[in-house]
Design an enzyme around this catalytic site. Structure first.
Site, PDB file in Angstrom:
ATOM      1  N   HIS A 177       0.872  -1.172   0.000  1.00  0.00           N
ATOM      2  CA  HIS A 177       0.000   0.000   0.000  1.00  0.00           C
ATOM      3  C   HIS A 177       0.911   1.226   0.000  1.00  0.00           C
ATOM      4  O   HIS A 177       1.961   1.234   0.652  1.00  0.00           O
ATOM      5  CB  HIS A 177      -0.870   0.078   1.260  1.00  0.00           C
ATOM      6  CG  HIS A 177      -1.820  -1.050   1.458  1.00  0.00           C
ATOM      7  ND1 HIS A 177      -1.549  -2.115   2.286  1.00  0.00           N
ATOM      8  CD2 HIS A 177      -3.047  -1.284   0.945  1.00  0.00           C
ATOM      9  CE1 HIS A 177      -2.572  -2.944   2.289  1.00  0.00           C
ATOM     10  NE2 HIS A 177      -3.502  -2.473   1.478  1.00  0.00           N
ATOM     11  N   GLU A 196      -9.310 -13.427  -1.664  1.00  0.00           N
ATOM     12  CA  GLU A 196      -8.664 -13.649  -0.369  1.00  0.00           C
ATOM     13  C   GLU A 196      -9.433 -14.729   0.375  1.00  0.00           C
ATOM     14  O   GLU A 196     -10.647 -14.616   0.579  1.00  0.00           O
ATOM     15  CB  GLU A 196      -8.605 -12.376   0.469  1.00  0.00           C
ATOM     16  CG  GLU A 196      -7.968 -12.617   1.828  1.00  0.00           C
ATOM     17  CD  GLU A 196      -7.665 -11.349   2.609  1.00  0.00           C
ATOM     18  OE1 GLU A 196      -7.773 -11.393   3.848  1.00  0.00           O
ATOM     19  OE2 GLU A 196      -7.308 -10.333   1.989  1.00  0.00           O
ATOM     20  N   ASP A 216     -11.780 -11.225  10.416  1.00  0.00           N
ATOM     21  CA  ASP A 216     -10.692 -11.409   9.449  1.00  0.00           C
ATOM     22  C   ASP A 216      -9.369 -11.535  10.200  1.00  0.00           C
ATOM     23  O   ASP A 216      -8.702 -10.540  10.468  1.00  0.00           O
ATOM     24  CB  ASP A 216     -10.682 -10.205   8.500  1.00  0.00           C
ATOM     25  CG  ASP A 216      -9.823 -10.426   7.278  1.00  0.00           C
ATOM     26  OD1 ASP A 216      -9.399 -11.565   7.049  1.00  0.00           O
ATOM     27  OD2 ASP A 216      -9.595  -9.455   6.540  1.00  0.00           O
TER      28      ASP A 216
END
Length: 495
Positions: free
Chosen positions: A144, A327, A366
């Protein structure tokens, strides 16, 4: 009454100030030592002393710092293992993960960290990152923008910070032949994106005079996000990235009571189309990827799962421009298996990349754990093999150490475990293909559609009148067993 209004105004002003204070410390590009308290990116010796280059030693090895199943140059099913896998290290979890959670402070402070958010620290961290990848034997990385370089006080300063770190990354890439698998913009952490980046920022007309200095009108946030993605696309292209990912962590809602869903989806589609246009304008030939997730941090995220994302792409005419980054932990959060999501993407020509991780079946969020389940890895690799591989995508380890794992060595152990698990999955798929029993079971289950009438149906020419005549001729059909238990036995025999 006036007193109550004054107290409310003071409270709101305090909230605004708190939001400003909570923003991550900025670091203008031109302040040098003033920003980081005199920190330097100098570092003597290795970042990982005592850790050798990780090598393949085979399944009988007792050395934890070795590969038992991943042998990069070994050819399996016509490709080198490294070409099936195309492994990548996620910069954010590996080098920005602190072990913090909603209930506890950070538990990890790596030896090279100095506690600042400075350019000097960012450079030191980047050099540690490349040493890590070299020792691990991985030649791809993902990032990122805001994880590799600190924010500045303005977009201009922020871009200058990013440029400086990118130049170092480019130099390190040239020295190591390591390249980005993909890059992306972080459009979820900063308070400006609390209501979304490409969809909207909620506009509250009440007590506007209190808020107008501490949060932007929605169109300004949308424009800022566009500027940030523009720069991230340029950087990814400059570094030789093969893909670019969009994860819309804030692109959703907490309640529909204050949400115009159609307008927000239109905004998101226009944003993605603008990204497509700019990608082509700068000559970036990488694949654009969307990463579905059902919720967290929003209650409902617009790209809930692969099927929802596919529907969105079809509606807005974007199917030829994007593929899917699946994912595994997001798949289970949406109520699916990772295998289901991979197959949904694959059969629709959308499988572009896999974020290799898993969740805990007893935990409903998550957790981003490294995938260590051999059975799941075998199912994942079966989809990859049927897809003919993932290139120009690959496996990115969007996974983090557990909060309680605090040794530098643990960074290596976690990645070794994840890489070996997927490698073992590939070997298992090769066994299943060589044996052929499971494929034959599936073939037999659908063999009636290989008949003349079955071929007519699959060609879309099986009209109801013709089919009714056949039913009257045949009578009640005999329905065979699905043989699920046998299929499970055949699958398990390869593990």
């Amino acid at each position: 009454m006036k007193g109550s209004k004054l107290l409310l105004l003071l409270a709101l002003s305090s909230l605004c100030l708190s939001a400003v204070i909570a923003v991550q410390e900025t670091c203008p590009a031109d302040l040098g030592n003033k920003c980081d308290g005199g920190a330097s990116d100098d570092w003597e010796g290795e970042f990982f002393p005592g850790i050798p280059k990780i090598k393949y030693e085979g399944p009988t090895s007792k050395n934890p710092l070795s590969y038992k199943w991943y042998n990069a140059e070994e050819v399996i099913l016509g490709k080198k293992m490294k070409d099936w896998m195309r492994f990548s290290v996620a910069f954010w979890h590996t080098f920005r993960g602190t072990g913090a959670d909603p209930f506890g402070a950070p538990t990890k402070v790596w030896p090279w960290e100095d506690g600042t958010n400075s350019l000097a620290m960012a450079k030191r961290r980047m050099r540690a990152h490349f040493e890590f990848m070299e020792k691990l034997g991985v030649d791809k990385w993902c990032f990122h923008d805001r994880d590799i370089a600190p924010d500045g006080k303005t977009l201009t300063e922020t871009n200058a910070n990013l440029d400086e770190i990118v130049e170092l990354a480019k130099k390190l890439q040239d020295e190591t032949n390591i390249k980005p698998l993909w890059g992306t913009a972080q459009l979820f952490l900063h308070p400006r994106y609390m209501h979304g980046a490409a969809t909207r920022a909620k506009h509250d007309l009440r007590l506007k005079e209190v808020f107008n200095k501490c949060r932007s009108p929605e169109v300004k946030v949308y424009a800022y996000a566009a500027a940030q993605v523009k720069k991230a696309l340029e950087v990814t292209h400059y570094l030789g990235g093969e893909n670019y990912v969009f994860w819309g962590g804030r692109e959703g809602y907490q309640t529909l009571l204050n949400t115009d869903m159609k307008r927000e989806l239109d905004h998101l589609a226009n944003f993605l189309q603008a990204a497509v246009d700019y990608k082509k304008k700068i000559g970036f030939n990488g694949t654009l990827l969307i990463e579905p997730k059902p919720q967290e941090p929003t209650k409902h995220q617009y790209d809930w799962d692969v099927a929802t994302t596919f529907s969105f792409l079809q509606k807005y005419g974007l199917t030829g421009e994007f593929k899917i980054n699946v994912e595994c932990n997001h798949a289970t959060l949406s109520g699916h298996s990772c295998h289901h999501e991979l197959e949904t993407a694959r059969i629709n020509g959308l499988l572009g990349n896999i974020d290799a991780n898993t969740g805990d079946p007893q935990v409903g969020w998550d957790t981003d754990q490294f995938l260590t389940d051999i059975s799941e890895a075998t199912l994942v690799m079966s989809s990859v093999v049927k897809n003919g591989g993932l290139a120009p995508g690959g496996f990115n380890f969007d996974a983090k150490l557990r909060r309680e794992s605090t040794d530098v060595e643990d960074l290596f152990l976690a990645h070794i475990s994840g890489m070996d698990t997927l490698a073992r999955g590939l070997r298992n798929v090769a066994k299943l293909i060589e044996d052929g029993s499971l494929d034959e079971l599936v073939r037999k289950r659908y063999q009636s559609f290989d008949s003349e009438l079955g071929a007519l149906i699959e060609a879309g020419k099986g009209d109801f009148e013709t089919l009714e005549k056949k039913v009257l001729e045949w009578g009640e059909p005999t329905v065979p067993s699905g043989k699920q238990e046998l299929a499970e036995i055949l699958f398990q025999s390869a593990l």
